[in-house]
Design an enzyme around this catalytic site. Structure first.
Site, PDB file in Angstrom:
ATOM      1  N   HIS A   1      -5.896  -8.306  10.168  1.00 45.00           N
ATOM      2  CA  HIS A   1      -6.117  -7.177  11.076  1.00 45.00           C
ATOM      3  C   HIS A   1      -7.142  -7.554  12.157  1.00 45.00           C
ATOM      4  O   HIS A   1      -6.960  -7.256  13.335  1.00 45.00           O
ATOM      5  CB  HIS A   1      -6.710  -5.978  10.323  1.00 45.00           C
ATOM      6  CG  HIS A   1      -5.796  -5.310   9.353  1.00 45.00           C
ATOM      7  ND1 HIS A   1      -6.151  -5.043   8.050  1.00 45.00           N
ATOM      8  CD2 HIS A   1      -4.532  -4.813   9.490  1.00 45.00           C
ATOM      9  CE1 HIS A   1      -5.175  -4.408   7.430  1.00 45.00           C
ATOM     10  NE2 HIS A   1      -4.170  -4.259   8.278  1.00 45.00           N
TER      11      HIS A   1
ATOM     12  N   LYS B   1      -5.994   9.990  -2.593  1.00 43.78           N
ATOM     13  CA  LYS B   1      -5.258   9.582  -3.807  1.00 43.78           C
ATOM     14  C   LYS B   1      -4.365   8.372  -3.554  1.00 43.78           C
ATOM     15  O   LYS B   1      -4.092   7.583  -4.436  1.00 43.78           O
ATOM     16  CB  LYS B   1      -4.388  10.745  -4.288  1.00 43.78           C
ATOM     17  CG  LYS B   1      -5.053  11.557  -5.392  1.00 43.78           C
ATOM     18  CD  LYS B   1      -4.116  12.591  -5.956  1.00 43.78           C
ATOM     19  CE  LYS B   1      -4.047  13.782  -5.020  1.00 43.78           C
ATOM     20  NZ  LYS B   1      -3.052  14.770  -5.350  1.00 43.78           N
TER      21      LYS B   1
ATOM     22  N   ARG C   1       4.060  -9.585  11.333  1.00 42.65           N
ATOM     23  CA  ARG C   1       4.207 -10.728  10.429  1.00 42.65           C
ATOM     24  C   ARG C   1       5.685 -11.087  10.365  1.00 42.65           C
ATOM     25  O   ARG C   1       6.541 -10.260  10.659  1.00 42.65           O
ATOM     26  CB  ARG C   1       3.672 -10.371   9.033  1.00 42.65           C
ATOM     27  CG  ARG C   1       2.166 -10.382   8.961  1.00 42.65           C
ATOM     28  CD  ARG C   1       1.655  -9.562   7.820  1.00 42.65           C
ATOM     29  NE  ARG C   1       2.031  -8.158   7.996  1.00 42.65           N
ATOM     30  CZ  ARG C   1       1.621  -7.175   7.223  1.00 42.65           C
ATOM     31  NH1 ARG C   1       0.855  -7.429   6.205  1.00 42.65           N
ATOM     32  NH2 ARG C   1       1.984  -5.936   7.448  1.00 42.65           N
TER      33      ARG C   1
ATOM     34  N   SER D   1      -2.860  -5.800   2.979  1.00 43.96           N
ATOM     35  CA  SER D   1      -3.883  -5.106   2.195  1.00 43.96           C
ATOM     36  C   SER D   1      -3.393  -4.898   0.761  1.00 43.96           C
ATOM     37  O   SER D   1      -4.172  -4.968  -0.182  1.00 43.96           O
ATOM     38  CB  SER D   1      -4.231  -3.761   2.837  1.00 43.96           C
ATOM     39  OG  SER D   1      -4.805  -3.960   4.099  1.00 43.96           O
TER      40      SER D   1
HETATM   41  P1  ADP Z   1       0.295   0.415   8.160  1.00 45.20           P
HETATM   42  O1  ADP Z   1      -0.274   1.291   7.106  1.00 45.20           O
HETATM   43  O2  ADP Z   1       0.709   1.096   9.400  1.00 45.20           O
HETATM   44  O3  ADP Z   1       1.285  -0.612   7.676  1.00 45.20           O
HETATM   45  P2  ADP Z   1      -1.751  -1.563   8.058  1.00 45.20           P
HETATM   46  O4  ADP Z   1      -3.147  -1.099   7.857  1.00 45.20           O
HETATM   47  O5  ADP Z   1      -1.092  -2.217   6.931  1.00 45.20           O
HETATM   48  O6  ADP Z   1      -0.945  -0.373   8.654  1.00 45.20           O
HETATM   49  O7  ADP Z   1      -1.688  -2.542   9.303  1.00 45.20           O
HETATM   50  C1  ADP Z   1      -1.984  -2.107  10.616  1.00 45.20           C
HETATM   51  C2  ADP Z   1      -1.327  -3.057  11.582  1.00 45.20           C
HETATM   52  O8  ADP Z   1      -1.802  -4.385  11.358  1.00 45.20           O
HETATM   53  C3  ADP Z   1       0.190  -3.147  11.466  1.00 45.20           C
HETATM   54  O9  ADP Z   1       0.711  -3.351  12.757  1.00 45.20           O
HETATM   55  C4  ADP Z   1       0.411  -4.357  10.599  1.00 45.20           C
HETATM   56  O10 ADP Z   1       1.672  -4.940  10.836  1.00 45.20           O
HETATM   57  C5  ADP Z   1      -0.716  -5.237  11.114  1.00 45.20           C
HETATM   58  N1  ADP Z   1      -1.099  -6.239  10.121  1.00 45.20           N
HETATM   59  C6  ADP Z   1      -1.369  -6.055   8.828  1.00 45.20           C
HETATM   60  N2  ADP Z   1      -1.670  -7.219   8.221  1.00 45.20           N
HETATM   61  C7  ADP Z   1      -1.582  -8.184   9.179  1.00 45.20           C
HETATM   62  C8  ADP Z   1      -1.720  -9.608   9.186  1.00 45.20           C
HETATM   63  N3  ADP Z   1      -2.009 -10.282   8.080  1.00 45.20           N
HETATM   64  N4  ADP Z   1      -1.542 -10.256  10.357  1.00 45.20           N
HETATM   65  C9  ADP Z   1      -1.227  -9.563  11.472  1.00 45.20           C
HETATM   66  N5  ADP Z   1      -1.045  -8.234  11.529  1.00 45.20           N
HETATM   67  C10 ADP Z   1      -1.218  -7.548  10.402  1.00 45.20           C
END
Ligand code: ADP
Length: 161
Positions: free
Chosen positions: A17, A41, A90, A128
């Site tokens: 991120h 939750k 990704r 995550s």
């Molecule tokens: P969501 O709950 O919308 O999936 P995330 O918190 O998982 O959101 O991720 C927010 C943004 O960051 C999304 O666009 C996701 O694709 C991107 N993202 C998550 N992990 C990575 C990563 N390892 N590399 C690049 N972008 C990422």
């Protein structure tokens, strides 16, 4: 001023991120990381905790801010007067989901442009969800998140045991 939002759950923020935020901050005058206010939750960290972890991760990025929001992401974009929305892509499954969401968002707010940045190779497989699983099972997550996030994760996982 060019303003972009970078929305997501960030439960918690990872180096993947952060890499996207750092790169997007070079493209826009202001980047606002939007933390989706999901009911506690469904997430490991509360909204307040997720915002706080991001705040500490962006202290050295002067044009990046963080704000929690609920409801439609496009309404958040409207509220903060953003012209663009940044998302990280990704290799695996992100494209289809982003494409669908982009089509819907375009209908809801035609003026908002979607800017997708390709994930850096080393973070392609970092999510995550996987991170939390690894932390739960005692794996070494130190290279995947900022130091304060690794510590918070370890504390959180222990408190849930
Ligand atoms: P969501 O709950 O919308 O999936 P995330 O918190 O998982 O959101 O991720 C927010 C943004 O960051 C999304 O666009 C996701 O694709 C991107 N993202 C998550 N992990 C990575 C990563 N390892 N590399 C690049 N972008 C990422």
């Amino acid at each position: 001023m060019t303003i972009a939002i970078y929305p997501g759950s960030f439960d918690p923020i990872t180096n993947g991120h952060l890499d996207i935020a750092i790169r997007a901050a070079r493209l826009f005058e202001k980047l606002i990381i939007g933390v989706y206010d999901i009911p506690d939750k469904k997430v490991l960290f509360t909204t307040k905790e997720r915002v706080e972890l991001i705040k500490q991760a962006i202290v050295n990025l002067p044009n990046v801010e963080v704000e929690a929001y609920n409801g439609l992401t496009v309404n958040f974009a409207r509220k903060v007067k953003a012209q663009a929305m940044v998302r990280g892509l990704r290799m695996s499954s992100d494209f289809e989901r982003e494409f669908d969401m982009a089509m819907l968002n375009k209908k809801l707010y035609p003026k908002l442009e979607l800017v997708c940045l390709m994930s850096t190779l080393e973070y392609q497989f970092l999510s995550s969800t996987l991170l939390k699983e690894a932390a739960r099972l005692g794996g070494n997550i130190d290279d995947l998140v900022p130091k304060h996030v690794a510590e918070a994760l370890k504390r959180k996982v222990q408190s849930k045991m």
